[in-house]
Design a protein around this motif. Sequence first.
Motif, mmCIF file in Angstrom:
data_model
loop_
_atom_site.group_PDB
_atom_site.id
_atom_site.type_symbol
_atom_site.label_atom_id
_atom_site.label_comp_id
_atom_site.label_asym_id
_atom_site.label_seq_id
_atom_site.Cartn_x
_atom_site.Cartn_y
_atom_site.Cartn_z
ATOM 1 N N VAL A 15 0.853 -1.179 0.000
ATOM 2 C CA VAL A 15 0.000 0.000 0.000
ATOM 3 C C VAL A 15 0.890 1.230 0.000
ATOM 4 O O VAL A 15 1.844 1.323 0.767
ATOM 5 N N SER A 16 0.573 2.161 -0.867
ATOM 6 C CA SER A 16 1.346 3.393 -0.936
ATOM 7 C C SER A 16 1.155 4.196 0.337
ATOM 8 O O SER A 16 0.037 4.293 0.852
ATOM 9 N N PRO A 17 2.223 4.788 0.859
ATOM 10 C CA PRO A 17 2.091 5.642 2.042
ATOM 11 C C PRO A 17 1.110 6.774 1.774
ATOM 12 O O PRO A 17 1.006 7.279 0.664
ATOM 13 N N GLY A 18 0.374 7.148 2.782
ATOM 14 C CA GLY A 18 -0.559 8.254 2.667
ATOM 15 C C GLY A 18 -1.963 7.843 2.262
ATOM 16 O O GLY A 18 -2.878 8.645 2.340
ATOM 17 N N LEU A 19 -2.141 6.590 1.814
ATOM 18 C CA LEU A 19 -3.486 6.141 1.485
ATOM 19 C C LEU A 19 -4.189 5.699 2.762
ATOM 20 O O LEU A 19 -3.631 4.971 3.567
ATOM 21 N N GLU A 20 -5.400 6.164 2.925
ATOM 22 C CA GLU A 20 -6.190 5.758 4.082
ATOM 23 C C GLU A 20 -7.068 4.580 3.672
ATOM 24 O O GLU A 20 -7.830 4.664 2.717
ATOM 25 N N LEU A 21 -6.927 3.460 4.374
ATOM 26 C CA LEU A 21 -7.711 2.268 4.083
ATOM 27 C C LEU A 21 -8.593 1.956 5.282
ATOM 28 O O LEU A 21 -8.136 1.448 6.295
ATOM 29 N N PRO A 22 -9.884 2.271 5.180
ATOM 30 C CA PRO A 22 -10.766 2.036 6.330
ATOM 31 C C PRO A 22 -11.020 0.547 6.540
ATOM 32 O O PRO A 22 -10.912 -0.252 5.618
ATOM 33 N N ARG A 23 -11.361 0.174 7.777
ATOM 34 C CA ARG A 23 -11.719 -1.199 8.117
ATOM 35 C C ARG A 23 -13.233 -1.286 8.221
ATOM 36 O O ARG A 23 -13.866 -0.447 8.836
ATOM 37 N N MET A 24 -13.790 -2.342 7.646
ATOM 38 C CA MET A 24 -15.232 -2.522 7.679
ATOM 39 C C MET A 24 -15.554 -3.853 8.348
ATOM 40 O O MET A 24 -15.033 -4.894 7.962
ATOM 41 N N LEU A 25 -16.414 -3.792 9.357
ATOM 42 C CA LEU A 25 -16.928 -4.989 10.010
ATOM 43 C C LEU A 25 -18.173 -5.418 9.253
ATOM 44 O O LEU A 25 -19.110 -4.632 9.104
ATOM 45 N N VAL A 26 -18.186 -6.636 8.745
ATOM 46 C CA VAL A 26 -19.309 -7.146 7.963
ATOM 47 C C VAL A 26 -20.051 -8.183 8.800
ATOM 48 O O VAL A 26 -19.459 -9.172 9.238
ATOM 49 N N LEU A 27 -21.342 -7.934 9.030
ATOM 50 C CA LEU A 27 -22.162 -8.802 9.874
ATOM 51 C C LEU A 27 -23.501 -9.082 9.210
ATOM 52 O O LEU A 27 -23.998 -8.287 8.419
ATOM 53 N N SER A 28 -24.112 -10.168 9.618
ATOM 54 C CA SER A 28 -25.451 -10.507 9.167
ATOM 55 C C SER A 28 -26.473 -9.564 9.788
ATOM 56 O O SER A 28 -26.356 -9.168 10.954
ATOM 57 N N THR A 29 -27.502 -9.248 9.012
ATOM 58 C CA THR A 29 -28.601 -8.443 9.552
ATOM 59 C C THR A 29 -29.362 -9.207 10.632
ATOM 60 O O THR A 29 -30.127 -8.601 11.380
ATOM 61 N N SER A 30 -29.126 -10.501 10.746
ATOM 62 C CA SER A 30 -29.807 -11.264 11.808
ATOM 63 C C SER A 30 -29.288 -10.900 13.196
ATOM 64 O O SER A 30 -29.858 -11.314 14.196
ATOM 65 N N HIS A 31 -28.233 -10.089 13.261
ATOM 66 C CA HIS A 31 -27.783 -9.568 14.557
ATOM 67 C C HIS A 31 -28.648 -8.388 15.007
ATOM 68 O O HIS A 31 -28.438 -7.837 16.084
ATOM 69 N N LEU A 32 -29.580 -7.980 14.156
ATOM 70 C CA LEU A 32 -30.512 -6.901 14.501
ATOM 71 C C LEU A 32 -31.874 -7.487 14.824
ATOM 72 O O LEU A 32 -32.320 -8.437 14.180
ATOM 73 N N ARG A 33 -32.545 -6.874 15.793
ATOM 74 C CA ARG A 33 -33.958 -7.207 15.997
ATOM 75 C C ARG A 33 -34.738 -6.606 14.827
ATOM 76 O O ARG A 33 -34.319 -5.623 14.211
ATOM 77 N N GLN A 34 -35.878 -7.163 14.547
ATOM 78 C CA GLN A 34 -36.693 -6.676 13.441
ATOM 79 C C GLN A 34 -37.068 -5.215 13.643
ATOM 80 O O GLN A 34 -37.070 -4.424 12.700
ATOM 81 N N GLU A 35 -37.348 -4.835 14.880
ATOM 82 C CA GLU A 35 -37.716 -3.447 15.171
ATOM 83 C C GLU A 35 -36.573 -2.489 14.830
ATOM 84 O O GLU A 35 -36.795 -1.400 14.300
ATOM 85 N N THR A 36 -35.350 -2.899 15.145
ATOM 86 C CA THR A 36 -34.190 -2.055 14.832
ATOM 87 C C THR A 36 -34.011 -1.947 13.324
ATOM 88 O O THR A 36 -33.745 -0.864 12.797
ATOM 89 N N ALA A 37 -34.176 -3.071 12.620
ATOM 90 C CA ALA A 37 -34.067 -3.046 11.158
ATOM 91 C C ALA A 37 -35.109 -2.107 10.557
ATOM 92 O O ALA A 37 -34.813 -1.368 9.609
ATOM 93 N N GLN A 38 -36.298 -2.127 11.109
ATOM 94 C CA GLN A 38 -37.356 -1.227 10.605
ATOM 95 C C GLN A 38 -36.999 0.233 10.852
ATOM 96 O O GLN A 38 -37.259 1.096 10.010
ATOM 97 N N LEU A 39 -36.389 0.513 12.000
ATOM 98 C CA LEU A 39 -35.949 1.885 12.286
ATOM 99 C C LEU A 39 -34.837 2.310 11.328
ATOM 100 O O LEU A 39 -34.814 3.451 10.852
ATOM 101 N N LEU A 40 -33.896 1.397 11.037
ATOM 102 C CA LEU A 40 -32.841 1.707 10.070
ATOM 103 C C LEU A 40 -33.459 1.960 8.693
ATOM 104 O O LEU A 40 -33.077 2.907 7.998
ATOM 105 N N GLU A 41 -34.394 1.111 8.314
ATOM 106 C CA GLU A 41 -35.044 1.255 7.007
ATOM 107 C C GLU A 41 -35.743 2.611 6.888
ATOM 108 O O GLU A 41 -35.682 3.262 5.838
ATOM 109 N N ALA A 42 -36.384 3.057 7.958
ATOM 110 C CA ALA A 42 -37.112 4.333 7.952
ATOM 111 C C ALA A 42 -36.208 5.526 8.273
ATOM 112 O O ALA A 42 -36.679 6.654 8.359
ATOM 113 N N ASP A 43 -34.897 5.265 8.455
ATOM 114 C CA ASP A 43 -33.929 6.303 8.826
ATOM 115 C C ASP A 43 -34.313 6.971 10.147
ATOM 116 O O ASP A 43 -34.197 8.179 10.314
#
Length: 152
Positions: free
Chosen positions: A59-87
């Motif tokens: 990787v070239s110096p100075g490049l910012e490479l963010p880290r992303m945690l990838v998880l299943s939506t099943s870690h959310l309750r349905q109510e939380t998913a609905q809130l995310l969907e509705a922003d």
Amino acid sequence: MPQQIQIDVILTLEDGPINASAMRESVRFFLQGARRDGQITPEDDQEHAMLTDVEVRLVSPGLELPRMLVLSTSHLRQETAQLLEADEAGVIRHEKGEYGWIIPIIDNPSNEPPPNLTDLVGIYGLARSVGATWIMLDRDADTVDGLETWEW
């Protein structure tokens, strides 16, 4: 099935050409069992997992490479998913196609999930503990131990 772990290593190199193949072999030797005295014994091979592959990315110096945690939506309750969907979950989020969201982890109180969304609070905590700057919630992603799952 082999277990994969990711180790971030920062190498300081002297000026000159970079040989990725030689670097990979040096990292392989180090990770396969170099001990303080530099000796590797047959007992070492029996006591520790065997390293089967090393990937080196330059990787070239100075490049910012963010880290992303990838998880299943099943870690959310349905109510939380609905809130995310509705922003209405109280966090910045971007839709990820039809079935998920991408959420930036920023140090700003206005982007913290409310305490009553314990599922999302737990996901934020895990993301921060592994140094992630983004969370991707995807219906096809894997679940992880340590976070509750829900069927919905």
